[in-house]
Design an enzyme around this catalytic site. Sequence first.
Site, short mmCIF file in Angstrom:
data_model
loop_
_atom_site.label_atom_id
_atom_site.label_comp_id
_atom_site.label_asym_id
_atom_site.label_seq_id
_atom_site.Cartn_x
_atom_site.Cartn_y
_atom_site.Cartn_z
N GLU A 159 -28.37 -11.81 -2.01
CA GLU A 159 -29.34 -11.49 -3.04
C GLU A 159 -30.68 -11.15 -2.40
OE1 GLU A 159 -29.54 -13.71 -6.69
OE2 GLU A 159 -27.70 -14.78 -6.17
N PHE A 185 -19.75 -9.69 0.23
CA PHE A 185 -20.58 -10.45 1.17
C PHE A 185 -22.03 -10.01 1.04
CE2 PHE A 185 -16.30 -10.14 2.96
CZ PHE A 185 -15.99 -11.47 3.14
N PHE A 207 -29.77 -17.93 9.92
CA PHE A 207 -29.52 -19.15 9.15
C PHE A 207 -29.90 -20.41 9.95
CE2 PHE A 207 -27.12 -15.96 7.00
CZ PHE A 207 -27.21 -16.30 5.66
N ARG A 211 -30.70 -19.98 -10.13
CA ARG A 211 -29.54 -20.87 -10.04
C ARG A 211 -29.63 -21.77 -8.81
NH1 ARG A 211 -24.90 -16.40 -11.06
NH2 ARG A 211 -26.47 -15.16 -9.95
N LYS A 261 -34.79 -17.96 -3.58
CA LYS A 261 -35.16 -17.24 -2.36
C LYS A 261 -36.03 -16.06 -2.78
CE LYS A 261 -32.28 -14.41 -0.36
NZ LYS A 261 -31.10 -13.80 0.30
N CYS A 298 -24.06 -18.65 -4.86
CA CYS A 298 -22.90 -18.68 -3.96
C CYS A 298 -22.72 -19.98 -3.22
CB CYS A 298 -22.98 -17.52 -2.96
SG CYS A 298 -22.82 -15.90 -3.72
N THR A 327 -15.43 -14.25 -6.57
CA THR A 327 -15.03 -15.28 -5.61
C THR A 327 -14.06 -16.23 -6.30
OG1 THR A 327 -17.15 -15.11 -4.47
CG2 THR A 327 -15.87 -17.12 -4.10
#
Length: 441
Positions: free
Chosen positions: A155, A152, A249, A327, A320, A260, A121
């Site tokens: 994780e 895209f 989301f 991170r 998650k 990200c 990215t």
Amino acid sequence: MNIAVIGTGYVGLVTGVSLSEIGHQVICIDVDQDKVEKMQQGISPIYEPGLSELMTKNIHEQRLSFTTVHREGLQRADVIYIAVGTPENKDGSADLSYIAQAAKDIAKNVGGNVIVVTKSTVPVGTNDLIKEIIQTHLKQGLQVEVVSNPEFLKEGSAIHDSFHGDRIVIGAESEHAFRVIEQINEPFGIPIFKTDIKSAEMIKYASNAFLATKISFINEISNICELLGANIENVSTGMGLDQRIGSQFLKAGIGYGGSCFPKDTKALIQIAGNVEYEFELLKGVVNVNKKQQGILIGKLNNCLPDISGKKIAVLGLAFKPNTDDMRESASILVTEELIKQGADVIAYDPIAMNNAKSILNPLIRYADSIDQAIEGSDAVLILTDWDEIKNVDLAVFSKMAKPLVIDGRNCFTLEAMENNGVEYHSIGRPAAAKLIEATSI
């Protein structure tokens, strides 16, 4: 096709393994000797469901290999993927030093004309920089084309996403480059969108910024729901039924983390600033997320004003579920504040504890199970919605003197916690304790 991948972090490794699975000859390059030796044995340096199995399969079928020697990896490559890190600078911009080094390594070691594909990215305009660096150091007579092909991947489901994604974006300058990269990706059977390089670079940032905005938006709505007595889960469901909005989301919680969203939102703010544009909306998204990560501490302090010396169990440390990635995880901020207030913190995570031990405060103790963490605790904080946590027998909370659970991921229903005698505080929903009081009137 002979493909080289520079960088075996999250993006590079998943990319290399996936390309080998669809039949390409792939060699992955990394400077870490120990890491490469483990990968040669099929041992993945990251936790990602299905990744180790595909690594082992394609190594065995001799389509996938690993090396620390750039010349070995690049000399016979037809296409080279750059998948090195672009960490965050202090001002929020992307650090492109690894990108620049990869470009120099390519120029010095390729054996023929190549197409260089940027998976990392990177800010808009970086592919122009990559091409300039390569051409400056390239042997005379060789030609290079540069393509933007952003990833895209989510994780925890990256292997699935590689083969079932919504789109593959290719940004290129020539029909030849489009045709080659399209041919490489054709076996995935995923729709391909072709555009110019700068637009491809921006699509990645814009996509992540929009998803982060949805998360911060629903978290702000959840905070208002708590004040008004509404239920965020009902609100989210009702919103998501509108096809213009969609349901993804819109799950309230304690904010986003990972590699990200935090980095890319700040980088896009910096990119906008470079052209003297104030991205006020995205600045608000970042500020909301920072505030949301600490919301459980406020809920805990409302229930237990003084937590000094109290045993606080923290369930879930990764940012998650289905990853060991720490991170920008909310557990970093939350556990540090708990320690600061004098709490005795005991933590549990099914996968991420080894990574957590090198990042979190050394005063934190670690449990071998959910039961061990909860037993004798004065309060339980849930930070990651692992299936193991969501499916736990709620009777385990009876091991607490006075069951108190503060849930940052809304893992349980209010009724279930009420029925098990647990004082339960979650995000954007009434507290179970209030339900208990109401039914006793």
